[in-house]
Design a protein around this motif. Structure first.
Motif, PDB file in Angstrom:
ATOM      1  N   LEU A 167       0.645  -5.658   2.354  1.00 49.58           N
ATOM      2  CA  LEU A 167       0.536  -6.109   0.830  1.00 49.58           C
ATOM      3  C   LEU A 167      -0.826  -5.568   0.140  1.00 49.58           C
ATOM      4  O   LEU A 167      -1.804  -5.621   1.153  1.00 49.58           O
ATOM      5  N   VAL A 168      -0.857  -5.136  -1.134  1.00 50.11           N
ATOM      6  CA  VAL A 168      -2.337  -4.712  -1.503  1.00 50.11           C
ATOM      7  C   VAL A 168      -3.045  -6.252  -1.913  1.00 50.11           C
ATOM      8  O   VAL A 168      -4.192  -6.043  -1.890  1.00 50.11           O
ATOM      9  N   PHE A 169      -2.392  -7.186  -2.453  1.00 47.62           N
ATOM     10  CA  PHE A 169      -2.981  -8.427  -2.646  1.00 47.62           C
ATOM     11  C   PHE A 169      -2.583  -9.527  -1.849  1.00 47.62           C
ATOM     12  O   PHE A 169      -1.944 -10.470  -2.302  1.00 47.62           O
ATOM     13  N   LEU A 171       1.411   4.527  -9.092  1.00 43.48           N
ATOM     14  CA  LEU A 171       1.931   3.281  -8.464  1.00 43.48           C
ATOM     15  C   LEU A 171       3.124   3.000  -8.730  1.00 43.48           C
ATOM     16  O   LEU A 171       3.910   3.193  -9.821  1.00 43.48           O
ATOM     17  N   ARG A 172       4.029   2.851  -7.622  1.00 40.75           N
ATOM     18  CA  ARG A 172       5.498   2.533  -7.772  1.00 40.75           C
ATOM     19  C   ARG A 172       5.690   0.999  -7.796  1.00 40.75           C
ATOM     20  O   ARG A 172       5.312   0.629  -6.857  1.00 40.75           O
ATOM     21  N   VAL A 173       6.329   0.396  -8.728  1.00 39.47           N
ATOM     22  CA  VAL A 173       6.694  -0.733  -8.720  1.00 39.47           C
ATOM     23  C   VAL A 173       8.136  -0.635  -8.191  1.00 39.47           C
ATOM     24  O   VAL A 173       9.200  -0.482  -8.914  1.00 39.47           O
ATOM     25  N   TRP A 225       0.863  -1.148  -0.122  1.00 40.17           N
ATOM     26  CA  TRP A 225       0.072   0.062   0.047  1.00 40.17           C
ATOM     27  C   TRP A 225       0.900   1.306   0.032  1.00 40.17           C
ATOM     28  O   TRP A 225       0.287   2.217  -0.403  1.00 40.17           O
ATOM     29  N   VAL A 226       2.148   1.177   0.513  1.00 38.49           N
ATOM     30  CA  VAL A 226       3.104   2.378   0.740  1.00 38.49           C
ATOM     31  C   VAL A 226       3.387   2.677  -0.750  1.00 38.49           C
ATOM     32  O   VAL A 226       4.027   3.585  -1.014  1.00 38.49           O
TER      33      VAL A 226
END
Length: 374
Positions: free
Chosen positions: A273-275, A226-228, A216-217
């Motif tokens: 985690l997002v997912f 969105l940063r990969v 999420w950060v």
């Protein structure tokens, strides 16, 4: 050039083939005098190896190195060399390949007695197990990397992996989803707890590992970015704009995750985690693939479609819309534009034809054509 050894260097000499050699006397072991030979292209290189060897001999480590097996060496290499200097995912990946494929075949062999024939037999065995050519190539690359370190440490005289030809890897034919298939896929996962994951993979072309590692950060839904951060390479680390549809999907996903967290209570394992899984822990790549395949089966789509093809579909759709390949390169996180062009070059002719037709229409306009002044 003098072949006499220098003061304090031990037994060093130059061989008839021009290479330098050092000899370490290990003493009497099991009734037999043992010696260790160290090789190098220069006197300085061999002198450094000899220095390390004499130090190890004083510490009582030389005999251990002389008799250590491939398994013993690789275990030490993973902990002492790979783990401190690489990402945890890289260390785990190396460890899995070694434990699953390398050690069962050659782990029992004494490292100093490893030959090119052993390596060739290993690769042949892996092929016989019907592993993908890329997995076989990856196993060879890891072993090559490990033996390079063994060479630097003076444990072996040569890297025998370098003497065995790498298996050829056929380039996978890119078969992206059609627009109809992509639409059907998104409709099939609508309302599922991983709907946003599929939308991100298809809409931004993230790799499986990248999307599962999202935290999420890494998201700024207000700024729509969105940063990969867990990219495959340095060039894979990138910040991408989020279109409105993905922002809405992520906001809905955030609310759903909050509901899951509340339901689980103390059982929830927060990882940011997002997912994550239904209890907050990381989702394994295999479990995601299992769900993906079940969706394909439900839709009657070919089982040959890979999760990675969502990434290919994203790139193909972008190019078909006239997006410049360099922009596609930056979105996908390719290291060079040549990678993008080689992978998706088959899409360009259609785009180029459309562009030429538009240019032709422009050139055909007459000065009194109303469209010419619009």
């Amino acid at each position: 050039m003098s072949k006499r050894r220098g003061h304090g260097e031990g037994s060093i000499h130059q061989r008839s083939d021009g290479r330098w050699c050092a000899l370490v006397d290990l003493g009497i072991i099991n009734g037999t005098r043992k010696r260790k030979y160290l090789y190098g292209d220069t006197r300085k290189e061999v002198a450094e190896k000899l220095k390390v060897a004499l130090r190890d001999q004083q510490l009582g480590l030389m005999t251990v190195h002389e008799n250590q097996t491939v398994t013993q060496f690789l275990t030490a290499w993973l902990e002492q060399s790979v783990k401190p200097t690489n990402k945890p995912s890289t260390h785990q990946s190396y460890r899995d390949i070694i434990k699953r494929h390398v050690e069962p075949a050659i782990g029992h062999i004494v490292l100093s007695k490893l030959t090119p024939q052993h390596i060739q037999a290993l690769l042949t065995t892996l092929k016989a197990k019907q592993l993908s050519p890329r997995t076989v190539q990856y196993a060879r690359a890891i072993l090559h990397h490990a033996l390079d370190q063994a060479l630097k440490w003076g444990y072996v005289a040569r890297n025998v992996v370098a003497l065995v030809e790498a298996p050829r890897v056929e380039r996978h034919t890119v078969e992206p989803l059609t627009e109809a298939q992509a639409t059907a896929l998104l409709q099939a996962v609508a309302g599922h707890r991983l709907e946003a994951l599929y939308r991100i993979a298809l809409g931004l072309g993230l790799r499986r590992g990248e999307v599962l590692a999202l935290r999420w950060v890494d998201l700024d839904l207000k700024a729509r970015t969105l940063r990969v951060a867990a990219g495959k390479t340095a060039s894979s680390t990138r910040t991408l704009p989020l279109p409105a549809t993905l922002v809405d999907a992520l906001r809905a996903h955030e609310q759903q995750q909050a509901h899951e967290r509340a339901e689980q209570g103390a059982s929830w394992k927060e990882h940011g985690l997002v997912f994550p899984s239904e209890v907050g822990t990381p989702i394994s790549g295999r479990n995601l693939l299992r769900h993906f395949k079940s969706v394909l089966t439900k839709l009657g789509l070919p089982a040959t479609i890979r999760f990675h093809d969502l990434r290919h579909s994203c790139a193909t759709f972008l190019i078909a819309q006239g997006v410049h390949p360099r922009v596609v390169m930056e979105i996908l996180g390719h290291s060079q534009i040549s990678v993008t062009m080689n992978t998706y070059g088959h899409v360009l002719p259609e785009t180029q034809q459309d562009a030429v037709q538009k240019l032709d229409a422009l050139l055909r306009r007459q000065p009194d054509d109303p469209a010419a002044s619009s």
